[in-house]
Scaffold this motif. Structure first.
Motif, PDB file in Angstrom:
ATOM      1  N   GLN A 138      64.695 -23.533  33.021  1.00 28.19           N
ATOM      2  CA  GLN A 138      64.769 -22.245  32.339  1.00 28.19           C
ATOM      3  C   GLN A 138      63.523 -21.975  31.490  1.00 28.19           C
ATOM      4  N   LEU A 139      63.042 -20.741  31.604  1.00 25.91           N
ATOM      5  CA  LEU A 139      61.865 -20.332  30.859  1.00 25.91           C
ATOM      6  C   LEU A 139      62.252 -19.919  29.443  1.00 25.91           C
ATOM      7  N   ASP A 140      61.436 -20.347  28.473  1.00 27.96           N
ATOM      8  CA  ASP A 140      61.699 -20.031  27.066  1.00 27.96           C
ATOM      9  C   ASP A 140      60.353 -19.743  26.386  1.00 27.96           C
ATOM     10  N   ARG A 141      60.431 -19.172  25.186  1.00 24.38           N
ATOM     11  CA  ARG A 141      59.216 -18.869  24.406  1.00 24.38           C
ATOM     12  C   ARG A 141      59.464 -19.350  22.981  1.00 24.38           C
ATOM     13  N   PRO A 142      59.388 -20.682  22.752  1.00 23.39           N
ATOM     14  CA  PRO A 142      59.691 -21.207  21.418  1.00 23.39           C
ATOM     15  C   PRO A 142      58.691 -20.783  20.356  1.00 23.39           C
ATOM     16  N   ASP A 143      57.524 -20.361  20.787  1.00 22.03           N
ATOM     17  CA  ASP A 143      56.475 -19.953  19.863  1.00 22.03           C
ATOM     18  C   ASP A 143      55.637 -18.891  20.565  1.00 22.03           C
ATOM     19  N   LEU A 144      55.001 -18.027  19.794  1.00 25.69           N
ATOM     20  CA  LEU A 144      54.183 -16.972  20.394  1.00 25.69           C
ATOM     21  C   LEU A 144      53.059 -17.541  21.258  1.00 25.69           C
ATOM     22  N   SER A 145      52.626 -18.768  20.972  1.00 26.87           N
ATOM     23  CA  SER A 145      51.502 -19.352  21.708  1.00 26.87           C
ATOM     24  C   SER A 145      51.953 -20.323  22.796  1.00 26.87           C
ATOM     25  N   ILE A 146      53.279 -20.471  22.997  1.00 27.11           N
ATOM     26  CA  ILE A 146      53.776 -21.480  23.940  1.00 27.11           C
ATOM     27  C   ILE A 146      54.813 -20.885  24.877  1.00 27.11           C
ATOM     28  N   THR A 177      60.890 -31.004  29.376  1.00 29.51           N
ATOM     29  CA  THR A 177      60.256 -29.710  29.124  1.00 29.51           C
ATOM     30  C   THR A 177      58.796 -29.755  29.534  1.00 29.51           C
ATOM     31  N   LEU A 178      58.347 -28.661  30.136  1.00 28.98           N
ATOM     32  CA  LEU A 178      56.925 -28.452  30.367  1.00 28.98           C
ATOM     33  C   LEU A 178      56.487 -27.315  29.453  1.00 28.98           C
TER      34      LEU A 178
END
Length: 288
Positions: free
Chosen positions: A143-151, A162-163
């Motif tokens: 599953q795609l996630d965006r834990p941080d604006l830069s990641i 996790t990748l």
């Protein structure tokens, strides 16, 4: 890929999912694809091993006695005497099969030449788009996630691998010497204390990265020895005993042979006097 022959399986249990396996005790499988190309192999006094391509532009260090936990360090160079164009690191707990997937792809890229082993990722390219390295994971339910604006992060269905892909400008030297690289693959619940990890710098060829993510996404379990508890993540990994193969089904010839072996022996013929060409017939007695 599982072996059909039980004798070739190096383990007594299968570990699944495979990202919860860890390194095997022997690193030779990771070295073999490059050694097969005739790369120069030498060791230092501590027991570390170094492989160098004939042109000096790709180098691998297998560093069990290195300064940190980076067991495998692979660098490629545009100029054999210049700084690395890209660098990859697998730590001392990373599953050996994932390292072997990388070095196998690297061997193929090296055979094809610098345009392949120095090919930079390029967004929008048919062959070098960074998304190609992520696709195998997404195709297997990560599953795609965006834990941080830069990641951007892609996480395994069980949440235990996790990748991470970091956007923006990165310092090449920091990428090569720390875990703050463009690509960060790790297993565990926290990147700060992973079960294992691997990193790759910005210009690592997509084909090499994809070889690793394909190996990680493969649903087939990995063989390990149950008693070697540091070769898998105990308490999280599912262990399945490796059973010897069932005996092969008998062929029609086998059935006939078995039936013949169970047939009772023929009884000897009864002893009955018979005429023969050498017998003289008895003379008839006198009539009465």
């Amino acid at each position: 890929m599982l072996h059909d022959d039980h004798d070739t399986i190096d383990g007594d249990v299968y570990v699944s999912p495979r990202h919860l396996a860890r390194a095997t005790a022997v690193g030779d499988p990771g070295l073999d694809p490059l050694r097969a190309l005739g790369w120069d192999l030498h060791h230092d006094d501590l027991g570390n091993a170094y492989l160098t391509a004939p042109d000096g532009k790709v180098r691998l260090g297998y560093l069990p006695e290195g300064d940190d936990d980076g067991l495998w360090r692979i660098n490629a160079y545009k100029d054999a005497f210049g700084p690395p164009a890209w660098g990859v690191c697998f730590n001392d707990s990373a599953p050996t099969e994932f390292v072997t997937a990388f070095t196998t792809a690297l061997a193929e890229a090296y055979r094809q030449g610098p345009d392949h082993y120095l090919a930079r990722p390029l967004a929008g390219s048919a062959d070098h788009n960074p998304f190609l390295a992520v696709a195998p994971l997404i195709n297997h339910g990560w599953q795609l996630d965006r834990p941080d604006l830069s990641i951007f992060a892609i996480t395994a269905p069980d949440g235990l691998a996790t990748l991470e892909y970091t956007t923006g400008d990165l310092d090449p030297a920091i990428e090569l010497d720390t875990r703050d690289a463009r690509w960060h693959l790790w297993a565990g619940t926290s990147s700060a204390r992973p079960f294992w990890y691997a990193t790759a710098s910005t210009d690592t060829p997509v084909a090499l990265l994809r070889a690793v993510t394909e190996a990680v996404a493969d649903p087939a379990p990995l063989p390990r020895w149950r008693d070697v508890t540091d070769s898998y993540v105990k308490g999280h990994a599912q262990l399945t005993p490796i059973l010897p193969p069932s005996p092969p089904s008998p062929t029609p010839l086998d059935v006939r042979r078995a039936a013949a072996s169970r047939r009772p022996a023929a009884l000897p013929a009864a002893s009955v006097p018979r005429w023969s060409t050498t017998s003289r017939p008895a003379l008839p007695g006198p009539r009465r």
